[in-house]
Write a protein that holds these residues in place. Structure first.
Motif, PDB file in Angstrom:
ATOM      1  N   ILE A 241      41.192 -25.322  73.268  1.00  0.00           N
ATOM      2  CA  ILE A 241      41.147 -24.180  74.483  1.00  0.00           C
ATOM      3  C   ILE A 241      40.077 -23.654  74.943  1.00  0.00           C
ATOM      4  CG2 ILE A 241      42.123 -21.745  74.300  1.00  0.00           C
ATOM      5  CD1 ILE A 241      43.290 -22.947  71.616  1.00  0.00           C
ATOM      6  N   LYS A 242      40.127 -23.858  76.393  1.00  0.00           N
ATOM      7  CA  LYS A 242      38.767 -23.378  77.392  1.00  0.00           C
ATOM      8  C   LYS A 242      39.265 -22.196  77.505  1.00  0.00           C
ATOM      9  CE  LYS A 242      35.793 -24.896  80.770  1.00  0.00           C
ATOM     10  NZ  LYS A 242      34.635 -24.216  80.421  1.00  0.00           N
ATOM     11  N   TYR A 243      38.582 -21.212  77.417  1.00  0.00           N
ATOM     12  CA  TYR A 243      38.949 -19.775  77.612  1.00  0.00           C
ATOM     13  C   TYR A 243      38.269 -19.422  79.005  1.00  0.00           C
ATOM     14  CZ  TYR A 243      40.505 -19.361  72.828  1.00  0.00           C
ATOM     15  OH  TYR A 243      41.172 -19.526  71.955  1.00  0.00           O
ATOM     16  N   PRO A 244      38.732 -18.343  79.793  1.00  0.00           N
ATOM     17  CA  PRO A 244      38.218 -18.017  80.961  1.00  0.00           C
ATOM     18  C   PRO A 244      36.647 -17.684  80.934  1.00  0.00           C
ATOM     19  CG  PRO A 244      40.239 -17.160  80.757  1.00  0.00           C
ATOM     20  CD  PRO A 244      39.923 -17.661  79.490  1.00  0.00           C
ATOM     21  N   THR A 245      35.844 -17.936  81.906  1.00  0.00           N
ATOM     22  CA  THR A 245      34.577 -17.573  82.098  1.00  0.00           C
ATOM     23  C   THR A 245      34.222 -16.068  81.797  1.00  0.00           C
ATOM     24  OG1 THR A 245      33.961 -19.679  83.070  1.00  0.00           O
ATOM     25  CG2 THR A 245      32.491 -17.888  83.172  1.00  0.00           C
ATOM     26  N   GLU A 246      33.525 -15.685  81.107  1.00  0.00           N
ATOM     27  CA  GLU A 246      32.999 -14.221  80.958  1.00  0.00           C
ATOM     28  C   GLU A 246      31.863 -14.076  81.806  1.00  0.00           C
ATOM     29  OE1 GLU A 246      34.502 -12.004  79.331  1.00  0.00           O
ATOM     30  OE2 GLU A 246      35.628 -12.965  77.863  1.00  0.00           O
ATOM     31  N   VAL A 247      31.969 -13.375  82.898  1.00  0.00           N
ATOM     32  CA  VAL A 247      31.093 -13.003  83.964  1.00  0.00           C
ATOM     33  C   VAL A 247      30.587 -11.766  83.843  1.00  0.00           C
ATOM     34  CG1 VAL A 247      30.856 -12.821  86.469  1.00  0.00           C
ATOM     35  CG2 VAL A 247      32.574 -14.373  85.637  1.00  0.00           C
ATOM     36  N   PHE A 248      28.972 -11.640  83.841  1.00  0.00           N
ATOM     37  CA  PHE A 248      28.330 -10.421  83.735  1.00  0.00           C
ATOM     38  C   PHE A 248      27.535 -10.203  85.132  1.00  0.00           C
ATOM     39  CE2 PHE A 248      29.134 -12.228  79.359  1.00  0.00           C
ATOM     40  CZ  PHE A 248      29.305 -10.897  78.667  1.00  0.00           C
ATOM     41  N   GLU A 249      27.983  -9.262  85.617  1.00  0.00           N
ATOM     42  CA  GLU A 249      27.269  -8.646  86.979  1.00  0.00           C
ATOM     43  C   GLU A 249      27.204  -7.012  86.813  1.00  0.00           C
ATOM     44  OE1 GLU A 249      28.079 -11.296  90.601  1.00  0.00           O
ATOM     45  OE2 GLU A 249      29.947 -10.712  89.697  1.00  0.00           O
ATOM     46  N   ASN A 250      26.414  -6.563  87.501  1.00  0.00           N
ATOM     47  CA  ASN A 250      26.052  -5.107  87.719  1.00  0.00           C
ATOM     48  C   ASN A 250      26.113  -4.443  86.314  1.00  0.00           C
ATOM     49  OD1 ASN A 250      26.259  -5.725  90.439  1.00  0.00           O
ATOM     50  ND2 ASN A 250      28.764  -5.725  90.099  1.00  0.00           N
ATOM     51  N   GLN A 251      27.077  -3.330  85.926  1.00  0.00           N
ATOM     52  CA  GLN A 251      26.914  -2.793  84.767  1.00  0.00           C
ATOM     53  C   GLN A 251      27.052  -3.522  83.638  1.00  0.00           C
ATOM     54  OE1 GLN A 251      29.807   0.335  85.281  1.00  0.00           O
ATOM     55  NE2 GLN A 251      28.137   1.667  86.080  1.00  0.00           N
ATOM     56  N   ARG A 252      28.059  -4.617  83.688  1.00  0.00           N
ATOM     57  CA  ARG A 252      28.131  -5.371  82.284  1.00  0.00           C
ATOM     58  C   ARG A 252      26.902  -6.483  82.239  1.00  0.00           C
ATOM     59  NH1 ARG A 252      32.859  -9.759  81.314  1.00  0.00           N
ATOM     60  NH2 ARG A 252      32.620  -9.764  79.044  1.00  0.00           N
ATOM     61  N   LEU A 253      26.277  -6.758  83.314  1.00  0.00           N
ATOM     62  CA  LEU A 253      24.848  -7.283  83.218  1.00  0.00           C
ATOM     63  C   LEU A 253      23.952  -6.474  82.481  1.00  0.00           C
ATOM     64  CD1 LEU A 253      23.380 -10.044  83.646  1.00  0.00           C
ATOM     65  CD2 LEU A 253      22.676  -9.209  85.986  1.00  0.00           C
ATOM     66  N   ASP A 254      23.825  -5.383  83.023  1.00  0.00           N
ATOM     67  CA  ASP A 254      22.837  -4.365  82.150  1.00  0.00           C
ATOM     68  C   ASP A 254      23.297  -4.219  80.619  1.00  0.00           C
ATOM     69  OD1 ASP A 254      21.756  -3.880  84.644  1.00  0.00           O
ATOM     70  OD2 ASP A 254      22.874  -2.023  85.047  1.00  0.00           O
ATOM     71  N   LEU A 255      24.607  -4.300  80.176  1.00  0.00           N
ATOM     72  CA  LEU A 255      24.654  -4.165  78.839  1.00  0.00           C
ATOM     73  C   LEU A 255      24.548  -5.613  78.230  1.00  0.00           C
ATOM     74  CD1 LEU A 255      26.666  -2.572  76.904  1.00  0.00           C
ATOM     75  CD2 LEU A 255      28.252  -4.189  77.436  1.00  0.00           C
ATOM     76  N   LEU A 256      24.511  -6.702  78.703  1.00  0.00           N
ATOM     77  CA  LEU A 256      24.044  -8.038  78.316  1.00  0.00           C
ATOM     78  C   LEU A 256      22.561  -8.144  78.185  1.00  0.00           C
ATOM     79  CD1 LEU A 256      25.014 -10.872  77.431  1.00  0.00           C
ATOM     80  CD2 LEU A 256      24.473 -11.709  79.930  1.00  0.00           C
ATOM     81  N   LYS A 257      22.099  -7.433  79.155  1.00  0.00           N
ATOM     82  CA  LYS A 257      20.384  -7.308  78.907  1.00  0.00           C
ATOM     83  C   LYS A 257      19.787  -6.746  77.732  1.00  0.00           C
ATOM     84  CE  LYS A 257      19.496  -7.949  83.768  1.00  0.00           C
ATOM     85  NZ  LYS A 257      18.742  -7.504  84.889  1.00  0.00           N
ATOM     86  N   LYS A 258      20.917  -5.603  77.069  1.00  0.00           N
ATOM     87  CA  LYS A 258      20.344  -4.952  75.879  1.00  0.00           C
ATOM     88  C   LYS A 258      20.707  -5.776  74.822  1.00  0.00           C
ATOM     89  CE  LYS A 258      21.252  -0.697  78.310  1.00  0.00           C
ATOM     90  NZ  LYS A 258      22.290   0.619  78.326  1.00  0.00           N
ATOM     91  N   THR A 259      21.345  -6.661  74.736  1.00  0.00           N
ATOM     92  CA  THR A 259      21.702  -7.710  73.453  1.00  0.00           C
ATOM     93  C   THR A 259      20.635  -8.147  73.019  1.00  0.00           C
ATOM     94  OG1 THR A 259      24.034  -8.128  74.657  1.00  0.00           O
ATOM     95  CG2 THR A 259      23.163  -9.605  72.699  1.00  0.00           C
ATOM     96  N   VAL A 260      20.500  -7.900  71.687  1.00  0.00           N
ATOM     97  CA  VAL A 260      19.300  -8.684  70.888  1.00  0.00           C
ATOM     98  C   VAL A 260      19.918  -9.581  69.520  1.00  0.00           C
ATOM     99  CG1 VAL A 260      17.752  -6.820  71.210  1.00  0.00           C
ATOM    100  CG2 VAL A 260      19.299  -6.777  69.136  1.00  0.00           C
TER     101      VAL A 260
END
Length: 183
Positions: free
Chosen positions: A129-148
């Protein structure tokens, strides 16, 4: 002697043509308009868990793994990242259904986001199963940048009993594509 004189003249003429060239004024102000937009593709995570590690008669959470995610420690990378895409592909050849939860964790293991991927039980046919791509832009990208850290929970659904003789495996492959803009 005449042949040597002709050769010498020919060499001098040839060299003089090499030093004659066209030139124009260089405009170094063009570098102020320079904008680089590199794209990087990398592997994110991979696991291959055999059915024997899921030997269990019930359902529920059966596997857990946490990985450090230090991609955003560098200020240059944080400041120039404009978009990120995460791709997940899961293959199940075990006679049980699963759910894989991917948790993005911030400092102090604070859950920033959870994405769940249901996986049907193996029924004898290809089960990739190939799942849809999770796209991180704008506010969601800011959230990803906080990931450690990134955590993976594998939950097994109720079904047939698995034991030390069970066959098959659960494989996860994931990748990341990051888009940067450097001015």
């Amino acid at each position: 002697m005449k042949v040597n004189f002709i050769k010498s003249i020919s060499k001098i003429l040839l060299l003089s043509f090499l030093f004659i060239s066209c030139s124009s004024d260089l405009d170094f102000d063009q570098t102020k308009d320079l904008k680089l937009e590199p794209v990087f593709v990398a592997n994110l995570a991979y696991f291959n868990v055999p059915a024997t590690q899921f030997a269990n008669s019930g359902g529920g959470q059966v596997a857990f793994d946490v990985q450090e995610f230090d991609a955003f420690k560098e200020k240059f990378f944080r400041d120039n990242l404009v978009k990120a895409e995460l791709d997940f592909e899961i293959e199940n050849t075990i006679i049980r259904a699963f759910t894989v939860d991917v948790l993005l964790l911030g400092t102090n293991d604070q859950v920033l986001e959870t994405d769940s991927y249901p996986i049907p039980a193996y029924s004898g046919t290809t089960n990739i199963i190939k799942y849809p791509t999770e796209v991180f832009e704008n506010q969601r990208l800011d959230l990803l940048k906080k990931t450690v850290k990134i955590a993976f929970f594998v939950r097994m659904a109720p079904g047939p009993v698995l034991d030390q003789n069970s066959t098959g495996s659960l494989k996860l492959r994931s990748g990341a594509t990051v888009y940067m803009e450097i001015e």
